[in-house]
Design an enzyme around this catalytic site. Structure first.
Site: not given
Ligand code: G5P
Ligand code: MG
Length: 214
Positions: A15, A91, A125, A160, A171
């Site tokens: 994302k 979410r 990451r 992180r 998660r």
């Molecule tokens: P977050 O921060 O929202 P998550 O778990 O939903 O956390 P996260 O981990 O931030 O999502 P992302 O943003 O979807 O993942 O992914 P990213 O960071 O872009 O990419 C992940 C990795 O893959 C990176 O190393 C990147 O380089 C690689 N990558 C990306 N794209 C590609 C691709 O196309 N190919 C390949 N090979 N690699 C790729 O939420 C954290 C916590 O906050 C709370 C909760 O406690 C949650 O657990 N929270 C909420 N709680 C309630 N309601 C909400 N709305 C909340 N929002 C957050």
């Molecule tokens: Mg993220």
């Protein structure tokens, strides 16, 4: 009423990375609830103190806290003027309903990806605390040029607290418990949900992005 789009997907689905790409084509305000919460934790605010325990356990932070935070952010002038892109919100159905009261959502991009593709993404990451750029040490194309430091500003990269095997499992389970309900909620609104293949969002062309957001 403010207008925006939603990026939806599992932990590590891409994302944040996709949001950076979209920003280069459409100058919208990027609102990541995870980033906002982590910033609150770092600053030791009341929100941060309440949220930390939930985040460390891979659970959702209570709706009232997150909804208030998002309402405040998307109510600001820049988001009202340029539109916004929500990353990691809503979410829950409650969050989606609260959002509908204050904004109009034009598209929901759902990033589809299998669990087995996510572990390396989560564990590899690294991110810049200054500019937010996201890297991956296991992927040649996503590695920083100088190990451990941001390409943009030379800041030391961080991992992180919730990017470990154990919290990732939690998660993932939290995501499974909620995702279907949120996607169902938006699927009832014709034409809103667009599915993207999570193994290649990084490689989407500008044309493909425009099409997904049209
Ligand atoms: P977050 O921060 O929202 P998550 O778990 O939903 O956390 P996260 O981990 O931030 O999502 P992302 O943003 O979807 O993942 O992914 P990213 O960071 O872009 O990419 C992940 C990795 O893959 C990176 O190393 C990147 O380089 C690689 N990558 C990306 N794209 C590609 C691709 O196309 N190919 C390949 N090979 N690699 C790729 O939420 C954290 C916590 O906050 C709370 C909760 O406690 C949650 O657990 N929270 C909420 N709680 C309630 N309601 C909400 N709305 C909340 N929002 C957050
Ligand atoms: Mg993220």
């Amino acid at each position: 009423m403010a207008r925006g789009i939603v990026l939806f997907g599992a932990p590590g689905a891409g994302k944040g990375t996709l949001a950076d790409k979209i920003k280069k084509v459409f100058p919208v305000v990027h609102v990541s609830t995870g980033d906002l919460l982590r910033e609150n934790v770092r600053r030791g605010t009341e929100v941060g103190k309440k949220a930390k325990g939930f985040m460390d356990q891979g659970k959702l932070v209570p709706d009232d806290i997150v909804i208030a935070m998002v309402r405040e952010r998307i109510g600001k002038d820049d988001a009202r003027k340029s539109g916004f892109m929500l990353d990691g919100f809503p979410r829950t159905v409650e969050q989606a309903q609260a959002l509908d009261k204050v904004a109009r959502i034009d598209a929901v991009l759902v990033i589809d990806i299998k669990k087995e593709d996510l572990r390396k993404r989560i564990l590899g990451r690294r991110s810049c605390t200054k500019c937010g750029k996201i890297y991956n040490i296991y992927n040649e194309r996503l590695r920083p040029k100088r190990e451990g430091f941001c390409d943009n500003d030379g800041t030391k990269l961080m991992q992180r607290d919730d990017d470990n095997e154990d919290t990732f499992e939690k998660r993932w389970n939290t995501y499974l418990g909620q995702s279907e309900h949120v996607i169902d909620y938006y699927s009832k609104k014709a034409g809103l949900v667009r599915r993207l293949d999570g193994t290649r969002t990084m490689d989407l062309s500008e044309e493909e992005l425009r099409k997904a957001l049209s």
